[in-house]
Design a protein around this motif. Structure first.
Motif, PDB file in Angstrom:
ATOM      1  N   ARG B 112       0.820  -1.215   0.000  1.00  0.00           N
ATOM      2  CA  ARG B 112       0.000   0.000   0.000  1.00  0.00           C
ATOM      3  C   ARG B 112       0.849   1.258   0.000  1.00  0.00           C
ATOM      4  O   ARG B 112       0.541   2.232  -0.676  1.00  0.00           O
ATOM      5  N   VAL B 113       1.914   1.237   0.800  1.00  0.00           N
ATOM      6  CA  VAL B 113       2.792   2.401   0.854  1.00  0.00           C
ATOM      7  C   VAL B 113       3.428   2.653  -0.512  1.00  0.00           C
ATOM      8  O   VAL B 113       3.453   3.782  -1.008  1.00  0.00           O
ATOM      9  N   THR B 114       3.915   1.572  -1.134  1.00  0.00           N
ATOM     10  CA  THR B 114       4.524   1.692  -2.464  1.00  0.00           C
ATOM     11  C   THR B 114       3.527   2.265  -3.460  1.00  0.00           C
ATOM     12  O   THR B 114       3.833   3.189  -4.217  1.00  0.00           O
ATOM     13  N   SER B 115       2.323   1.708  -3.441  1.00  0.00           N
ATOM     14  CA  SER B 115       1.282   2.163  -4.355  1.00  0.00           C
ATOM     15  C   SER B 115       0.992   3.644  -4.162  1.00  0.00           C
ATOM     16  O   SER B 115       0.767   4.387  -5.120  1.00  0.00           O
ATOM     17  N   ARG B 116       1.016   4.079  -2.905  1.00  0.00           N
ATOM     18  CA  ARG B 116       0.775   5.491  -2.624  1.00  0.00           C
ATOM     19  C   ARG B 116       1.894   6.357  -3.198  1.00  0.00           C
ATOM     20  O   ARG B 116       1.643   7.357  -3.875  1.00  0.00           O
ATOM     21  N   ASP B 117       3.133   5.945  -2.924  1.00  0.00           N
ATOM     22  CA  ASP B 117       4.276   6.716  -3.403  1.00  0.00           C
ATOM     23  C   ASP B 117       4.249   6.854  -4.918  1.00  0.00           C
ATOM     24  O   ASP B 117       4.542   7.923  -5.462  1.00  0.00           O
ATOM     25  N   ALA B 118       3.872   5.763  -5.591  1.00  0.00           N
ATOM     26  CA  ALA B 118       3.814   5.800  -7.050  1.00  0.00           C
ATOM     27  C   ALA B 118       2.788   6.824  -7.515  1.00  0.00           C
ATOM     28  O   ALA B 118       3.034   7.603  -8.444  1.00  0.00           O
ATOM     29  N   LYS B 119       1.634   6.839  -6.839  1.00  0.00           N
ATOM     30  CA  LYS B 119       0.584   7.778  -7.228  1.00  0.00           C
ATOM     31  C   LYS B 119       1.034   9.221  -7.022  1.00  0.00           C
ATOM     32  O   LYS B 119       0.805  10.085  -7.869  1.00  0.00           O
ATOM     33  N   ILE B 120       1.665   9.472  -5.889  1.00  0.00           N
ATOM     34  CA  ILE B 120       2.156  10.820  -5.610  1.00  0.00           C
ATOM     35  C   ILE B 120       3.143  11.267  -6.691  1.00  0.00           C
ATOM     36  O   ILE B 120       3.069  12.381  -7.215  1.00  0.00           O
ATOM     37  N   ALA B 121       4.063  10.367  -7.048  1.00  0.00           N
ATOM     38  CA  ALA B 121       5.053  10.692  -8.067  1.00  0.00           C
ATOM     39  C   ALA B 121       4.376  11.010  -9.396  1.00  0.00           C
ATOM     40  O   ALA B 121       4.735  11.982 -10.071  1.00  0.00           O
ATOM     41  N   GLU B 122       3.372  10.203  -9.733  1.00  0.00           N
ATOM     42  CA  GLU B 122       2.638  10.432 -10.988  1.00  0.00           C
ATOM     43  C   GLU B 122       1.965  11.799 -10.986  1.00  0.00           C
ATOM     44  O   GLU B 122       1.998  12.531 -11.987  1.00  0.00           O
ATOM     45  N   LEU B 123       1.371  12.124  -9.862  1.00  0.00           N
ATOM     46  CA  LEU B 123       0.687  13.416  -9.761  1.00  0.00           C
ATOM     47  C   LEU B 123       1.684  14.560  -9.934  1.00  0.00           C
ATOM     48  O   LEU B 123       1.421  15.538 -10.639  1.00  0.00           O
ATOM     49  N   GLN B 124       2.818  14.412  -9.287  1.00  0.00           N
ATOM     50  CA  GLN B 124       3.851  15.451  -9.367  1.00  0.00           C
ATOM     51  C   GLN B 124       4.263  15.693 -10.820  1.00  0.00           C
ATOM     52  O   GLN B 124       4.342  16.834 -11.286  1.00  0.00           O
ATOM     53  N   LYS B 125       4.484  14.587 -11.528  1.00  0.00           N
ATOM     54  CA  LYS B 125       4.880  14.673 -12.924  1.00  0.00           C
ATOM     55  C   LYS B 125       3.785  15.356 -13.748  1.00  0.00           C
ATOM     56  O   LYS B 125       4.067  16.229 -14.583  1.00  0.00           O
ATOM     57  N   ALA B 126       2.560  14.943 -13.511  1.00  0.00           N
ATOM     58  CA  ALA B 126       1.430  15.517 -14.250  1.00  0.00           C
ATOM     59  C   ALA B 126       1.343  17.022 -14.013  1.00  0.00           C
ATOM     60  O   ALA B 126       0.961  17.787 -14.905  1.00  0.00           O
ATOM     61  N   GLN B 127       1.716  17.434 -12.814  1.00  0.00           N
ATOM     62  CA  GLN B 127       1.708  18.873 -12.533  1.00  0.00           C
ATOM     63  C   GLN B 127       2.840  19.575 -13.271  1.00  0.00           C
ATOM     64  O   GLN B 127       2.667  20.645 -13.843  1.00  0.00           O
ATOM     65  N   GLU B 128       4.010  18.932 -13.263  1.00  0.00           N
ATOM     66  CA  GLU B 128       5.170  19.544 -13.904  1.00  0.00           C
ATOM     67  C   GLU B 128       4.965  19.704 -15.411  1.00  0.00           C
ATOM     68  O   GLU B 128       5.390  20.681 -16.011  1.00  0.00           O
ATOM     69  N   THR B 129       4.311  18.714 -16.014  1.00  0.00           N
ATOM     70  CA  THR B 129       4.071  18.788 -17.456  1.00  0.00           C
ATOM     71  C   THR B 129       2.822  19.584 -17.787  1.00  0.00           C
ATOM     72  O   THR B 129       2.426  19.665 -18.948  1.00  0.00           O
ATOM     73  N   GLY B 130       2.183  20.110 -16.732  1.00  0.00           N
ATOM     74  CA  GLY B 130       1.035  20.974 -16.961  1.00  0.00           C
ATOM     75  C   GLY B 130      -0.259  20.247 -17.276  1.00  0.00           C
ATOM     76  O   GLY B 130      -1.263  20.861 -17.636  1.00  0.00           O
ATOM     77  N   GLN B 131      -0.263  18.925 -17.133  1.00  0.00           N
ATOM     78  CA  GLN B 131      -1.506  18.183 -17.402  1.00  0.00           C
ATOM     79  C   GLN B 131      -2.593  18.521 -16.388  1.00  0.00           C
ATOM     80  O   GLN B 131      -3.776  18.537 -16.704  1.00  0.00           O
ATOM     81  N   ILE B 132      -2.174  18.708 -15.150  1.00  0.00           N
ATOM     82  CA  ILE B 132      -3.124  19.163 -14.139  1.00  0.00           C
ATOM     83  C   ILE B 132      -2.548  20.386 -13.441  1.00  0.00           C
ATOM     84  O   ILE B 132      -1.321  20.577 -13.409  1.00  0.00           O
ATOM     85  N   ALA B 133      -3.424  21.187 -12.910  1.00  0.00           N
ATOM     86  CA  ALA B 133      -3.005  22.441 -12.288  1.00  0.00           C
ATOM     87  C   ALA B 133      -2.196  22.193 -11.018  1.00  0.00           C
ATOM     88  O   ALA B 133      -2.262  21.120 -10.416  1.00  0.00           O
ATOM     89  N   GLU B 134      -1.436  23.202 -10.626  1.00  0.00           N
ATOM     90  CA  GLU B 134      -0.643  23.081  -9.397  1.00  0.00           C
ATOM     91  C   GLU B 134      -1.332  23.762  -8.228  1.00  0.00           C
ATOM     92  O   GLU B 134      -0.709  24.141  -7.248  1.00  0.00           O
ATOM     93  N   THR B 135      -2.646  23.889  -8.379  1.00  0.00           N
ATOM     94  CA  THR B 135      -3.424  24.553  -7.327  1.00  0.00           C
ATOM     95  C   THR B 135      -3.211  23.898  -5.964  1.00  0.00           C
ATOM     96  O   THR B 135      -3.133  24.561  -4.929  1.00  0.00           O
ATOM     97  N   PHE B 136      -3.127  22.558  -5.961  1.00  0.00           N
ATOM     98  CA  PHE B 136      -2.966  21.822  -4.703  1.00  0.00           C
ATOM     99  C   PHE B 136      -1.720  20.946  -4.743  1.00  0.00           C
ATOM    100  O   PHE B 136      -1.246  20.579  -5.829  1.00  0.00           O
ATOM    101  N   THR B 137      -1.212  20.618  -3.585  1.00  0.00           N
ATOM    102  CA  THR B 137      -0.073  19.706  -3.512  1.00  0.00           C
ATOM    103  C   THR B 137      -0.541  18.304  -3.925  1.00  0.00           C
ATOM    104  O   THR B 137      -1.712  17.959  -3.724  1.00  0.00           O
ATOM    105  N   PRO B 138       0.367  17.492  -4.474  1.00  0.00           N
ATOM    106  CA  PRO B 138      -0.007  16.118  -4.835  1.00  0.00           C
ATOM    107  C   PRO B 138      -0.579  15.370  -3.626  1.00  0.00           C
ATOM    108  O   PRO B 138      -1.545  14.625  -3.751  1.00  0.00           O
ATOM    109  N   ASP B 139       0.004  15.593  -2.481  1.00  0.00           N
ATOM    110  CA  ASP B 139      -0.445  14.962  -1.247  1.00  0.00           C
ATOM    111  C   ASP B 139      -1.917  15.261  -0.961  1.00  0.00           C
ATOM    112  O   ASP B 139      -2.709  14.362  -0.684  1.00  0.00           O
ATOM    113  N   PHE B 140      -2.238  16.534  -1.025  1.00  0.00           N
ATOM    114  CA  PHE B 140      -3.622  16.931  -0.767  1.00  0.00           C
ATOM    115  C   PHE B 140      -4.549  16.339  -1.821  1.00  0.00           C
ATOM    116  O   PHE B 140      -5.586  15.761  -1.501  1.00  0.00           O
TER     117      PHE B 140
END
Lengths: 192, 192
Positions: B112-140
């Motif tokens: 579960r922890v690994t799966s979470r970390d992977a999701k967070i990383a994906e979100l971060q990348k999506a924010q960096e490439t502008g796919q999703i807004a950076e309005t909120f932290t990946p964590d939130f």
DNA sequence: ACAAACTAACTATCTGGTTAGTTATAACCT
DNA sequence: AGGTTATAACTAACCAGATAGTTAGTTTGT
């Protein structure tokens, strides 16, 4: 007299700790008595049964929520923020709620239903008067706000899905939460 | 032979029902055996202990979640919608998760922890490439989406806070949920 | 004959709840 | 003031039923 009110209070405190840790089925009356520093039988004299002791503890603490947290349909972001703070500050109560929800499925006290209906009505009115957008139904909004505001407590079904350290610095989370609620209730360009 | 695999399966099914209804502490091994139509001792031969039976049931069903629900950082609204559907379709599993979270506080499987970390990383990348807004932290964002999508199940700490009838017509809720996620991830006029 | 699949009956311990009795305190009486 | 009593506050020991886990043995297919 050997203060009976104080004894009751000590029992309620010990029960809170025990129930929040183990739930109803997992709680041990002997353990509560020991933690309260009193005889087990006192518990039965004052509170009748384990189950009634649980509901007493829950009701007593739930009153605090209703007292300390006034619902404010005209400023939902602030309400969400205050609920968030409360949840973070009272993890035991959040666990108690979760236990109650799982173990006492049938029991849905009138008080809570009434309180819900009142909130829904308030939201509806706020939408009609244009204070908040009609983007979402009052029903959706209420659950969304409540679950978001309490999503960082032990009550979250995904457990420590969130960063365990996150709740140590809740200020940032709270800011994001308020921002999110503002987004959900703000009028958008597409509004009529 | 008198099919042992089938017996194990029947035990696991009965255990799922029992644990989801009563939790670990409240579950009764005798009841599971009776529901599975087998001798209680078989349970101990196949699964060692009540607790291990619980984790076996949980893991087995959790695998389904990971298989059936691919995380999609480029289309979070759809992911949330699919998670919502899954949660509505599997209330027992949601309850199981909630019990696990309350009763097995310590146990947070690596998976579960690994799966979470992977999701967070994906979100971060999506924010960096502008796919999703950076309005909120990946964590939130992650916790917000997960709790929103599962807020209408028994796992909600406020129990039947929501209209009990709401989940009978989930389509509308799902639409609102997707809309909400879109709002949370959309670029706004204030973005740089 | 052999091993895997299965079972009935048992046990030690735990647990919610009870019983029967003791102690402290205050009110009352003289 | 000192003794008596009623009662509220509290306690130790107990009990019956339940419960996780075990043992010793039986059935069944090969």
């Amino acid at each position: 007299m050997r203060n009976s009110e104080a004894s009751k209070e000590r029992i309620l405190e010990a029960a809170m700790a025990e129930f929040s840790a183990y739930g109803i089925a997992g709680a041990r009356v002997d353990r509560i008595a020991k933690a309260a520093g009193c005889n087990k039988n006192l518990i039965y004299i004052y509170f009748e049964s384990k189950e009634k002791l649980f509901t007493t503890v829950l009701e007593k603490n739930l009153v605090r929520v209703y007292q300390e947290l006034a619902f404010a349909s005209q400023d939902l972001a602030s309400y969400a923020g205050r609920l968030f703070d409360f949840a973070i500050a009272n993890p035991d109560l959040m666990r108690l709620l979760a236990w109650s929800n799982l173990e006492q499925a049938a029991t849905s006290s009138n008080e809570r239903v009434t309180s819900r209906d009142a909130k829904i009505a308030e939201l509806q009115k706020a939408q009609e008067t244009g204070q908040i957008a009609e983007t979402f139904t009052p029903d959706f909004l209420l659950t969304a706000i409540m679950t978001l505001a309490t999503g960082w407590t032990a009550a979250n079904p995904f457990g420590l899905l969130h960063d365990p350290q996150a709740t140590k610095h809740p200020a940032a989370l709270r800011k994001d939460l308020e921002k999110a609620v503002r987004l959900l209730t703000a009028h958008t360009s597409e509004d009529s």
